[in-house]
Each structure stands twice: as C-alpha cells, then as structure tokens.
Design an enzyme around this catalytic site. Sequence first.
Site, PDB file in Angstrom:
ATOM      1  N   THR A 138       0.838  -1.200   0.000  1.00  0.00           N
ATOM      2  CA  THR A 138       0.000   0.000   0.000  1.00  0.00           C
ATOM      3  C   THR A 138       0.871   1.247   0.000  1.00  0.00           C
ATOM      4  O   THR A 138       1.809   1.365   0.782  1.00  0.00           O
ATOM      5  CB  THR A 138      -0.911   0.007   1.244  1.00  0.00           C
ATOM      6  OG1 THR A 138      -1.697  -1.182   1.253  1.00  0.00           O
ATOM      7  CG2 THR A 138      -1.826   1.223   1.226  1.00  0.00           C
ATOM      8  N   CYS A 141      38.231   8.516  11.882  1.00  0.00           N
ATOM      9  CA  CYS A 141      37.833   8.754  13.275  1.00  0.00           C
ATOM     10  C   CYS A 141      36.403   9.279  13.353  1.00  0.00           C
ATOM     11  O   CYS A 141      35.616   8.867  14.199  1.00  0.00           O
ATOM     12  CB  CYS A 141      38.779   9.762  13.918  1.00  0.00           C
ATOM     13  SG  CYS A 141      40.498   9.263  13.888  1.00  0.00           S
TER      14      CYS A 141
END
Length: 379
Positions: free
Chosen positions: A239, A329
């Site tokens: 749907t 990092c």
Amino acid sequence: MSANLIYFDNAATTPIDKEVAEVIFESMQTIYGNPSSSHGAGRKAKSLVEKVRKQIAKYLNVSSSEIIFTAGGSEADNLILRNAVVNLGVKTIISSKIEHHAVLNTAKELEKEFGINLLYVNVDENGDVDLKHLEQLLSENENVLVTLMYINNELGNILPAKKISDLCKANDALFHSDTVQAIGHYELDLQETPIDFIVASAHKFHGPKGVGFAYFKKGFGVKPMLIGGEQEKGARAGTENVHSIIGMGKALEVAYNHLEEEQKYVLDLKKYFIQNLKQNFDNISFNGNSENLEKSSYITVSVRFPIEDPMFLFSLDLKGVAVSGGSACQSGSNKGSHVLNTILPKSEQKKTSVRFSFSKYNTKEEIDKVLEILKGIVK
C-alpha cells in the site's frame, strides 16, 4: 529544531517544512482510504497519489507513468540497478569508487549474484570523472549501464550529466544517476538532459523521511523487488505511503516555488563561510570541488583541517553543532570515508575532514557562532 542546536548537516537530512508538516497532518486526519480500494475513500486517496505523480512528472518534463513511488533513494537505486541486470540485459555496470553505498554495495551484490562485469571509471584528485576513461570503457564493453551520482553527497561535486548522457547515447549504454542531492535544489529537465533512470528522497528537500521515487524512462519494463500486490503499476507491491507522498508533493511545490530565492540565499551562506574559514584558519583545504561555487552544490562545504582529532565531531556536538565527518575517526569506521580515501593521498586521509551543509533555515549568525567554536577546538 531545538533553539540551542545549530544544524549544519542538511546533506544528510533536512528539517521538515512547516507547510509540509501541516499538509501531512491534515491528510492523516481526512485521507484514510486505501488507494487500491474501489470505494469513494479509496478513490480519493488514489486521486491524491496520482496528483503528486503528475506534479513530479511536470517538474521533470516526463510522463507520470514513468514515476514509481518508493520508500526513498536507496530503494529506488536498488530497484533500478537490479532491473537493469535482471530485466534489461545489462552485463556491465560502470560506476565510480566515490558513489553512495546505495549504488556501490548494490552493484557489488549484483556482481556476486549474476556475475556481471563491474568497472570503475577513474576520478581525479577533486573527485571529477575522467570522461576520456569513461569513453574508453564504453567503447570496450557492450550491454552497459553507467551509474554516476548527479551531486556527490560528501563533496558536493556536480556531475557533467549532459556530457555523460551524450557519451552513453553514442555508445548505446543506459545511464542511471542518483539525483538524491539534486532534486528539490536544482531544476532538472530530462528532455534536455536525457538520463534513463533517476531517484529522489523527500527528506533531502524538507519533506518527510521514508518516501521517495524512481524514474524509469518509458519503454523500460519494471519487475518488482517487493512481491505481493499490483500497486505502482505492478512495479512495487505494498500500500502506498499516502500521507508521506502528499507531503513529498508539497515539499517539492515549496522548493520549486522558491528555487532561485533559496539558491541565492544559501549560496550566500556558503560564500560567507568559505571566506571566513580562509581568514581564520591557516593551512585548511577544501575536499573535492566544494570551494568551487560553479562546480559544487550550493549547500555543501567539505573542509579539511590540518590536525588529527578523533574527538572533533564529538566536541562540536557537545557545543550544539550538528555536522558530518569524513575521516576514519569521525565516521565511526576503521575504513574511514571511502570517498576521501579514494581522492586524497594517504598523508591527508587522517586529517580531520568535516562536511558542513546548509539550508534556508540557517543564518550568518549561526555561521559566526560556529566559527568561534571551531577556533576553540582547532587550537
């Protein structure tokens, strides 16, 4: 948004527009029919979904039958690439190593699953595609799909899409472009720049998350990845997300109604930020073309500071500044940014790269505050 938050991560997602939120809320209260139902409530929902489909098609100068609603850009990329191999006879995919993972990982999966030939076009130190190498790859292979993103999500680089479209046409290759960073920010006429497949995600232009669309050029049949129903002309079972589709339509309407105004305003923020970065910080560099106002998205600045600070983004976050990182990092990965690792020499890869990306909701006052915060962190 929180009054204390400075949000400079609009390339990741954008705050939802107030008008969009209002339209979604209203539709949730009044549009409750299933678009596949034949009764009045269902027909009303279906009518509104089709209205948005026609609206999107008009903006792109294509037919509404060529638009398929999805849960976002990643699903749309998957649907297109998989169809190219399974349904359209593609044996070779040409991409680059700086694409979004929705494309890169899907292409790698298709290589494993179907044994297709996966090739990578060269990019230079700015992340620009080597057109001569692309032409060579196209001339040496048959049954090819080229997939290159319209605007790079990390660098902001703008693809020379018309030149690549012409190369693909001259070599009988299909052309797919992930346009997630472009739709809602730039006009795209698919008759002037004939791209066979594009994608969009509403949350990149102040719409709701979890909804987007794929464009399939007429004549290319679509086999669904999701099986179970005949929704979306059989291209996608399930749907339709009616409220979000309506919200996406409103977000595009707002974006296109104020496109030039927003471009000018946000570009001015970008210029101001770059100018002040240069004045206040020594030995900084800009990744890709993000410093180039003509060759990069007006919302994105990717800057590399001459330090290695694994806590840089965390420090900004503690100060109420939301941005994205680029080095190992900052990304939370040992591998780091695949984009920066591709274009930067090893000596530069560990330096702290930060992507700042702006929207119509940002101000120069916010930039001034962030510059002061950056001075404290970089010292």
